[in-house]
Design an enzyme around this catalytic site. Structure first.
Site, PDB file in Angstrom:
ATOM      1  N   ASN A   7      10.966  87.980 -50.866  1.00 45.21           N
ATOM      2  CA  ASN A   7       9.752  88.078 -50.508  1.00 45.21           C
ATOM      3  C   ASN A   7       9.217  86.550 -50.102  1.00 45.21           C
ATOM      4  O   ASN A   7       8.860  85.683 -50.761  1.00 45.21           O
ATOM      5  CB  ASN A   7       8.736  88.618 -51.824  1.00 45.21           C
ATOM      6  CG  ASN A   7       7.250  88.482 -51.124  1.00 45.21           C
ATOM      7  OD1 ASN A   7       7.061  88.289 -50.276  1.00 45.21           O
ATOM      8  ND2 ASN A   7       6.565  89.110 -52.224  1.00 45.21           N
ATOM      9  N   ARG A  91      10.929  91.974 -48.043  1.00 45.49           N
ATOM     10  CA  ARG A  91       9.650  92.470 -47.943  1.00 45.49           C
ATOM     11  C   ARG A  91       9.033  91.990 -46.537  1.00 45.49           C
ATOM     12  O   ARG A  91       9.208  90.840 -46.377  1.00 45.49           O
ATOM     13  CB  ARG A  91       8.693  92.145 -49.282  1.00 45.49           C
ATOM     14  CG  ARG A  91       7.059  92.286 -48.794  1.00 45.49           C
ATOM     15  CD  ARG A  91       6.320  91.630 -50.035  1.00 45.49           C
ATOM     16  NE  ARG A  91       5.019  92.119 -49.603  1.00 45.49           N
ATOM     17  CZ  ARG A  91       3.841  91.671 -49.863  1.00 45.49           C
ATOM     18  NH1 ARG A  91       3.896  90.166 -50.537  1.00 45.49           N
ATOM     19  NH2 ARG A  91       2.737  91.804 -49.816  1.00 45.49           N
ATOM     20  N   HIS A 180       0.140  97.205 -49.532  1.00 41.93           N
ATOM     21  CA  HIS A 180       0.765  97.453 -50.726  1.00 41.93           C
ATOM     22  C   HIS A 180       1.562  98.749 -50.810  1.00 41.93           C
ATOM     23  O   HIS A 180       1.375  99.296 -52.016  1.00 41.93           O
ATOM     24  CB  HIS A 180      -0.459  97.535 -51.985  1.00 41.93           C
ATOM     25  CG  HIS A 180      -1.560  96.226 -52.192  1.00 41.93           C
ATOM     26  ND1 HIS A 180      -2.650  96.196 -52.308  1.00 41.93           N
ATOM     27  CD2 HIS A 180      -0.667  94.840 -52.289  1.00 41.93           C
ATOM     28  CE1 HIS A 180      -2.824  94.818 -52.606  1.00 41.93           C
ATOM     29  NE2 HIS A 180      -2.054  94.008 -52.558  1.00 41.93           N
ATOM     30  N   ARG A 241     -11.258  88.152 -51.288  1.00 45.99           N
ATOM     31  CA  ARG A 241     -11.619  88.631 -50.266  1.00 45.99           C
ATOM     32  C   ARG A 241     -12.929  89.566 -50.580  1.00 45.99           C
ATOM     33  O   ARG A 241     -12.826  90.090 -51.303  1.00 45.99           O
ATOM     34  CB  ARG A 241     -10.701  89.483 -49.554  1.00 45.99           C
ATOM     35  CG  ARG A 241      -9.410  88.870 -49.420  1.00 45.99           C
ATOM     36  CD  ARG A 241      -8.451  89.873 -48.530  1.00 45.99           C
ATOM     37  NE  ARG A 241      -7.148  89.102 -48.321  1.00 45.99           N
ATOM     38  CZ  ARG A 241      -5.898  89.555 -48.974  1.00 45.99           C
ATOM     39  NH1 ARG A 241      -5.945  90.556 -49.806  1.00 45.99           N
ATOM     40  NH2 ARG A 241      -4.728  88.939 -48.713  1.00 45.99           N
ATOM     41  N   GLU A 384       7.562  96.137 -57.082  1.00 45.01           N
ATOM     42  CA  GLU A 384       7.762  96.602 -55.563  1.00 45.01           C
ATOM     43  C   GLU A 384       9.437  95.921 -55.427  1.00 45.01           C
ATOM     44  O   GLU A 384      10.025  96.629 -54.439  1.00 45.01           O
ATOM     45  CB  GLU A 384       7.065  95.447 -54.892  1.00 45.01           C
ATOM     46  CG  GLU A 384       5.520  96.035 -55.004  1.00 45.01           C
ATOM     47  CD  GLU A 384       4.495  95.245 -54.781  1.00 45.01           C
ATOM     48  OE1 GLU A 384       4.149  94.243 -55.726  1.00 45.01           O
ATOM     49  OE2 GLU A 384       3.752  95.072 -53.660  1.00 45.01           O
TER      50      GLU A 384
END
Ligand code: ADP
Length: 398
Positions: A7, A91, A180, A241, A384
């Site tokens: 990743n 990823r 996601h 955010r 993940e």
């Protein structure tokens, strides 16, 4: 087969090395502060061995060289030779409209990945750097790309089209994509196993609450809606955010404060959310500590966070025409009993009955936390990397 999962972020590369038989993770770690002074490799081995190594790590290629070196090192390694690595899974944040599933990377795919840079200028270039470094260092080892957006590519058009002029969508591919996806997919699969029914018979709301937060409506195994949009800034409140806002409010603030595009972008992505409202932290643990000290703005931040999530859970139950389960995952979803409690308050009319005791249990292990009613509520730690390893194995075995 030994599979390396990578990743690659802007200044870090996270890795996990899997033995696919038995899905065992042999080693994992991260290279941090790439390109800065104090770059560091943190490496862990399945037997408990752990090591931190500093070094001059100028770029992603050097970081991956460092990772490969430690994986074969006599003292801290887990394999004898790099030739034991059968495939690498990467990823990749944005696959645009073109990638509806994971793919083996070839020249055509690389070309398409470059085209997606425009859609995710902060993420995809670093993912590509990781891929290029591996192609150089591991020559003929097959590389697979697993996209955050892929799981959401079956959303119906009415869920992904914005209420902007349609020509804007056609011209710039400005639409909702969602992110996601790998995590939503993993927890939905696990939830079906836990409930003991095929995924195709279930309507699930999956809530990935980490530094970035998103919920998805997974209707019979298909993501039919999700809270993040063209970028990860839409939807739920997050650490830094803002999530949903009136677009005209942003234009108004830009005018009043004379903000340029970069500054406004930085405001909504880096200085809003939990930290923006509370003024103290983007970290949910610190928000909860501040609340315990009586900080009212931290309390407000938590309330905005949980109220927004509750609204989306209700909306997604409506979107799917019913709901069989709600899943909490990510650092906040797995660990904050307070967030789970506040987000589900008042949802008993939908059949959601939280069990206080099970919810409060001090563990982040996979479990049910409801009273066994109509809607099952679950905590499922996400994985993940395992999904990336599985997809990689499946594609390279074909
Ligand atoms: P990322 O999205 O970077 O993978 P994580 O999934 O690790 O992030 O989630 C990070 C968030 O999880 C932070 O807001 C952190 O405060 C929160 N978190 C971790 N542990 C706890 C805890 N015990 N209680 C509340 N929040 C927690």
């Amino acid at each position: 087969m030994i599979i390396l999962v990578l990743n690659s972020g802007s200044s870090s590369v996270k890795y996990r090395l899997f033995e696919s038989e038995g899905e065992q993770c042999l080693a994992w770690g991260v290279v941090e502060r790439i390109g800065a002074s104090g770059a560091l490799l943190k490496h862990n081995r399945i037997d408990g061995d752990g090591v931190k190594l500093g070094g001059d790590i100028a770029d992603h290629s050097r970081a991956i060289e460092f990772i490969l070196a430690i994986l074969v090192s006599p003292n801290h390694g887990v394999i004898k030779d790099l030739s034991e690595i059968g495939a690498v899974g990467h990823r990749v944040v944005h696959g645009g409209e073109g990638f509806s599933g994971s793919v083996v990377i070839d020249e055509d795919v690389m070309k398409q990945l470059f085209e997606c840079i425009e859609l995710a200028p902060l993420h995809n270039p670093h993912n590509i750097k990781g891929i290029n470094a591996c192609r150089k260092l591991l020559k003929d080892v097959p590389q697979v790309a697993v996209f955050d957006t892929a799981f959401h590519t079956k959303m119906p058009e009415y869920a992904y089209v914005y209420g902007l002029p349609y020509t804007i969508y056609k011209r710039y591919a400005v639409r909702r994509y969602g992110f996601h996806g790998t995590s939503h997919r993993y927890v939905a699969d696990r939830a079906a196993e836990m409930i003991g029914k095929p995924l195709e018979e279930l309507n699930l709301v999956t809530c990935h609450l980490g530094n970035g937060c998103s919920a998805a409506a997974v209707c019979k195994g298909v993501s039919v809606d999700t809270t993040m949009g063209f970028t990860p800034a839409e939807g739920l409140l997050m650490g830094t955010r803002c999530g949903d806002i009136d677009p005209a409010a942003l234009l108004y603030v830009m005018g009043r404060e004379d903000l340029d595009i970069n500054t406004a972008n930085s405001m909504i992505n880096k200085h809003s959310g939990l930290v923006g409202i509370s003024g103290v932290s983007n970290d949910m643990r610190e928000i909860e500590e501040e609340i315990a000290r009586g900080n009212e703005r931290a309390e407000l931040a938590l309330n905005v966070f949980c109220y927004r999530l509750r609204k989306y859970i209700g909306a997604y139950a409506a979107a799917m025409g019913g709901m069989d389960g709600i899943i909490f995952t990510g650092g906040i979803g797995e660990n904050s009993s307070e967030v789970r409690k506040r987000s589900l308050e008042g949802l008993s009319f939908l059949g959601v009955e939280l069990d206080e005791k099970l919810n409060m249990a001090r563990t982040s292990e996979e479990r049910f936390i409801d009273r066994g009613g109509l809607v099952r509520v679950m905590v499922i730690p996400t994985n993940e990397e395992l999904v990336i390893a599985r997809d990689t194995l499946e594609l390279v075995s074909k």
